[in-house]
Design a protein around this motif. Structure first.
Motif, short mmCIF file in Angstrom:
data_model
loop_
_atom_site.label_atom_id
_atom_site.label_comp_id
_atom_site.label_asym_id
_atom_site.label_seq_id
_atom_site.Cartn_x
_atom_site.Cartn_y
_atom_site.Cartn_z
N THR A 194 -57.52 24.56 3.85
CA THR A 194 -56.45 24.51 2.87
C THR A 194 -55.49 23.55 3.59
O THR A 194 -54.46 23.99 4.10
CB THR A 194 -55.71 25.99 2.82
OG1 THR A 194 -56.96 26.69 2.20
CG2 THR A 194 -54.68 25.78 1.71
N THR A 252 -62.08 25.06 -4.17
CA THR A 252 -62.12 23.84 -4.77
C THR A 252 -61.00 23.79 -6.09
O THR A 252 -61.01 24.67 -6.57
CB THR A 252 -63.29 23.30 -5.11
OG1 THR A 252 -64.04 24.25 -6.06
CG2 THR A 252 -64.30 23.35 -4.02
N TYR A 264 -56.32 19.55 0.31
CA TYR A 264 -56.61 20.42 -0.89
C TYR A 264 -55.11 20.51 -1.44
O TYR A 264 -54.95 20.68 -2.63
CB TYR A 264 -56.73 21.99 -0.08
CG TYR A 264 -56.75 22.83 -1.10
CD1 TYR A 264 -57.94 23.11 -1.80
CD2 TYR A 264 -55.61 23.64 -1.16
CE1 TYR A 264 -58.01 24.11 -2.74
CE2 TYR A 264 -55.95 24.94 -2.21
CZ TYR A 264 -56.70 24.79 -2.77
OH TYR A 264 -57.19 25.85 -3.82
N GLY A 295 -62.26 20.09 -2.88
CA GLY A 295 -61.29 20.83 -1.86
C GLY A 295 -61.01 19.96 -0.59
O GLY A 295 -60.95 19.03 -0.66
N GLY A 296 -60.62 20.72 0.43
CA GLY A 296 -59.96 20.04 1.44
C GLY A 296 -61.04 19.84 2.44
O GLY A 296 -62.16 19.89 2.34
#
Length: 351
Positions: free
Chosen positions: A293, A142, A297, A287-288
């Motif tokens: 990722t 994150t 993100y 985060g994503g």
């Protein structure tokens, strides 16, 4: 050592928050709100040793009725967000192992079959004791902004692409306004439009009651930022929570017709400066999707090079009952491979 489950109105909960590093997700009010919208009963596991006090906020829920369990059992989990364990005092591995053993003992006394914790990325908790007694799973990283950095540093840490977009927004007359609550419904509409656009899981389509509860419960701990076009049209909005120097990006949305402008970039660029002036420590962007990722993100990471891993902790407390419930849900063969599916607890996999 004293170790037990406590209710959300137990004074020991708030007493610990007065001295321990924590976030809004650790407040008993947050657990009560989460219980109304995620189900379960709000509680916390609390432990005190000679050298420390420990707490992890939890929701307790009964075993699904369709499993027709002969047992009177339940499981515990941390709700949406990052309400991981907090510890004030001795962080030695031995002390934490003793506390965790106390947690397992309290679970067995209360018929808790399994436990699922979301750890807080900015309030790290020692990994080794958790790995010894359960499974620690990393779900990507994150992104956060260190608000102790100077405005010039934060601007330099922003990618060239984002800086160009922010400059373009200003040149086109877009402005970011703070806590203009007349845009609250527009924010909700933009958030839901975003969820439709990305085909989000039904969980994320929060009810009107959820948004009402957020404002009623947290009031001044919420920060609403809105982007308006040069014509004064609503373009997008972001909602942040603020507690103990930690600002969390909670929810946000952009109206589809303004997607090409990425208007919420202007919010982050300006909001971080205000949060810094007010003395907050971190702005956590998250985060994503599902910890991936992905493009989400990447979007966040272009505001800051700083990232930290996000973990969940999974523990099977009563192994034979867990296996029995999982077999009832999945059948014998699939139950044997349930650990590979990534869903925990396996007996709650949707049928």
């Amino acid at each position: 050592m004293q170790a037990e489950f406590i209710s959300s109105d137990d004074s020991r909960w708030k007493d610990l928050l007065k001295i321990a590093d924590h976030d809004l997700y650790h407040l008993p009010e947050y657990l009560s709100l989460a219980a109304r919208h995620e189900g379960g009963m709000p509680c916390a596991f609390w432990a005190e040793t000679a050298e420390s006090v420990f707490l992890v906020p939890l929701l307790k829920r009964v075993i699904p009725a369709d499993l027709k369990s002969e047992y009177s059992l339940c499981d515990v989990f941390t709700p949406y967000g990052y309400p991981g364990p907090i510890l004030n005092g001795n962080h030695s591995e031995k002390n934490i192992e003793d506390i965790l053993q106390g947690f397992f003992s309290a679970c067995r006394k209360n018929g808790v079959v399994s436990a699922f914790w979301r750890l807080h990325p900015l309030l790290p908790f020692p990994a080794d004791p958790l790995q010894k007694l359960g499974t620690l799973v990393q779900h990507g990283n994150t992104v956060y902004i260190d608000l102790s950095h100077t405005p010039e540093q934060m601007w330099q840490e922003t990618s060239n692409n984002h800086r160009r977009h922010i400059k373009r927004l200003r040149e086109h007359g877009f402005v970011a306004v703070r806590n203009e609550w007349r845009y609250w419904q527009s924010f909700i509409d933009a958030y839901r439009e975003n969820m439709d656009r990305v085909s989000a899981d039904g969980f994320y389509f929060f009810s009107n009651r959820y948004f009402e509860d957020l404002r009623t419960t947290f009031g001044e701990k919420l920060d609403l930022w809105t982007v308006l076009s040069a014509e004064g049209d609503f373009a997008g909005s972001m909602l942040f929570t603020m507690e103990n120097g930690i600002v969390q990006y909670h929810l946000g949305g952009t109206m589809t017709r303004y997607m090409n402008f990425s208007p919420n970039k202007l919010i982050i660029a300006e909001a971080r400066l205000c949060f810094k002036k007010e003395g907050h420590r971190f702005l956590h962007l998250g985060g994503g999707l599902g910890g991936a990722t992905d493009s989400l993100y990447t979007y966040k990471a272009r505001f800051s090079p700083l990232s930290v891993p996000f973990y969940t902790f999974r523990a099977v407390v009563i192994a034979d009952v867990y296996a029995d419930l999982t077999q009832k849900r999945l059948g014998k063969m699939e139950a044997q491979d349930s650990g590979k599916m990534g869903f925990f607890p396996a007996y709650r996999i949707p049928s």
